[in-house]
Write a protein that holds these residues in place. Structure first.
Motif, mmCIF file in Angstrom:
data_model
loop_
_atom_site.group_PDB
_atom_site.id
_atom_site.type_symbol
_atom_site.label_atom_id
_atom_site.label_comp_id
_atom_site.label_asym_id
_atom_site.label_seq_id
_atom_site.Cartn_x
_atom_site.Cartn_y
_atom_site.Cartn_z
ATOM 1 N N GLY A 1 0.774 -1.225 0.000
ATOM 2 C CA GLY A 1 0.000 0.000 0.000
ATOM 3 C C GLY A 1 0.811 1.284 0.000
ATOM 4 O O GLY A 1 0.245 2.369 0.015
ATOM 5 N N VAL A 2 2.141 1.171 -0.037
ATOM 6 C CA VAL A 2 3.003 2.360 -0.064
ATOM 7 C C VAL A 2 3.688 2.429 -1.431
ATOM 8 O O VAL A 2 4.385 1.485 -1.836
ATOM 9 C CB VAL A 2 4.069 2.314 1.056
ATOM 10 C CG1 VAL A 2 4.982 3.522 0.978
ATOM 11 C CG2 VAL A 2 3.410 2.224 2.421
ATOM 12 N N ILE A 3 3.485 3.538 -2.150
ATOM 13 C CA ILE A 3 4.159 3.733 -3.429
ATOM 14 C C ILE A 3 5.634 3.976 -3.142
ATOM 15 O O ILE A 3 6.000 4.910 -2.415
ATOM 16 C CB ILE A 3 3.550 4.919 -4.209
ATOM 17 C CG1 ILE A 3 2.056 4.679 -4.442
ATOM 18 C CG2 ILE A 3 4.290 5.146 -5.520
ATOM 19 C CD1 ILE A 3 1.727 3.393 -5.189
ATOM 20 N N THR A 4 6.488 3.123 -3.705
ATOM 21 C CA THR A 4 7.898 3.089 -3.352
ATOM 22 C C THR A 4 8.778 3.297 -4.584
ATOM 23 O O THR A 4 8.764 2.468 -5.494
ATOM 24 C CB THR A 4 8.230 1.726 -2.695
ATOM 25 O OG1 THR A 4 7.342 1.521 -1.594
ATOM 26 C CG2 THR A 4 9.659 1.661 -2.222
ATOM 27 N N PRO A 5 9.552 4.386 -4.634
ATOM 28 C CA PRO A 5 10.491 4.583 -5.745
ATOM 29 C C PRO A 5 11.626 3.568 -5.668
ATOM 30 O O PRO A 5 12.061 3.185 -4.577
ATOM 31 C CB PRO A 5 11.043 5.991 -5.525
ATOM 32 C CG PRO A 5 10.185 6.611 -4.472
ATOM 33 C CD PRO A 5 9.551 5.505 -3.705
ATOM 34 N N LEU A 6 12.110 3.140 -6.841
ATOM 35 C CA LEU A 6 13.218 2.192 -6.916
ATOM 36 C C LEU A 6 14.454 2.880 -7.486
ATOM 37 O O LEU A 6 14.392 3.479 -8.561
ATOM 38 C CB LEU A 6 12.860 1.003 -7.817
ATOM 39 C CG LEU A 6 11.720 0.106 -7.356
ATOM 40 C CD1 LEU A 6 11.494 -1.006 -8.373
ATOM 41 C CD2 LEU A 6 12.005 -0.470 -5.986
ATOM 42 N N ILE A 7 15.553 2.776 -6.765
ATOM 43 C CA ILE A 7 16.832 3.329 -7.204
ATOM 44 C C ILE A 7 17.752 2.169 -7.556
ATOM 45 O O ILE A 7 17.942 1.250 -6.757
ATOM 46 C CB ILE A 7 17.470 4.191 -6.096
ATOM 47 C CG1 ILE A 7 16.594 5.422 -5.842
ATOM 48 C CG2 ILE A 7 18.888 4.603 -6.477
ATOM 49 C CD1 ILE A 7 17.062 6.272 -4.696
ATOM 50 N N VAL A 8 18.315 2.206 -8.758
ATOM 51 C CA VAL A 8 19.267 1.183 -9.197
ATOM 52 C C VAL A 8 20.654 1.634 -8.746
ATOM 53 O O VAL A 8 21.220 2.570 -9.302
ATOM 54 C CB VAL A 8 19.229 1.004 -10.735
ATOM 55 C CG1 VAL A 8 20.184 -0.104 -11.165
ATOM 56 C CG2 VAL A 8 17.815 0.723 -11.219
ATOM 57 N N LEU A 9 21.183 0.978 -7.715
ATOM 58 C CA LEU A 9 22.485 1.397 -7.188
ATOM 59 C C LEU A 9 23.588 1.257 -8.227
ATOM 60 O O LEU A 9 24.527 2.050 -8.247
ATOM 61 C CB LEU A 9 22.830 0.632 -5.918
ATOM 62 C CG LEU A 9 22.058 1.039 -4.672
ATOM 63 C CD1 LEU A 9 22.577 0.300 -3.444
ATOM 64 C CD2 LEU A 9 22.095 2.542 -4.431
ATOM 65 N N ARG A 10 23.478 0.277 -9.101
ATOM 66 C CA ARG A 10 24.468 0.099 -10.162
ATOM 67 C C ARG A 10 24.584 1.379 -11.000
ATOM 68 O O ARG A 10 25.670 1.842 -11.311
ATOM 69 C CB ARG A 10 24.051 -1.079 -11.030
ATOM 70 C CG ARG A 10 24.921 -1.338 -12.221
ATOM 71 C CD ARG A 10 24.393 -2.523 -13.008
ATOM 72 N NE ARG A 10 24.509 -3.759 -12.275
ATOM 73 C CZ ARG A 10 25.632 -4.453 -12.151
ATOM 74 N NH1 ARG A 10 26.732 -4.011 -12.713
ATOM 75 N NH2 ARG A 10 25.664 -5.575 -11.474
#
Length: 150
Positions: free
Chosen positions: A50-59
């Protein structure tokens, strides 16, 4: 002697540590919804309970050789300064206790933005683990502006 626990993750064969107090869960990679005009290291967003979560590509954030994201990748869901984010890594499967005396400051040759990502280097016998500074990773983009996700 103070010790902290770290979730150990990998990008290529390099090991990184994230303070366990920030880690909510580790899950399998899932395809995100893309965001228009997002920085290149923001893969998109997912819904985590239920939480909109941004994804960061550490690579990408670390300027490492790009690789196709897929089932072998992991998403580390973190909660930092009131925000939930996902960090995409190659692998995350270990928790280590690291004594403060085994942590050295980042070397002086690490200049510019990269230094903001590293809080220290842990040396454990024949292993070196780069300890990540989440504040630096989440607050600065490659062009010194605030990221949309931080």
């Amino acid at each position: 002697m103070t010790e902290r626990q770290y979730v150990i993750c990998k990008i290529n064969e390099e090991e990184y540590g994230i303070g366990i107090e920030y880690v909510k869960e580790i899950g399998e990679y899932q395809n995100p919804t893309r965001l228009p005009d997002a920085p290149n290291f923001v893969e998109g967003i997912i819904n985590v309970r239920g939480v909109i979560t941004p994804l960061i590509v550490l690579r990408k954030k670390f300027n490492k050789q790009n690789k196709e994201l897929g089932k072998s990748c992991r998403i580390i869901i973190i909660y930092f300064k009131g925000k939930q984010l996902g960090l995409i890594v190659d692998d995350a499967s270990q928790v280590l206790r690291i004594n403060e005396e085994d942590v050295m400051p980042p070397p002086h040759v690490v200049e510019g933005m990269e230094k903001q990502y590293v809080s220290g280097i842990a040396t454990l016998k024949e292993r070196m683990i780069i300890l990540l500074d989440l504040k630096g990773i989440l607050s600065m983009s490659k062009d010194n502006t605030q990221t949309q996700s931080a």
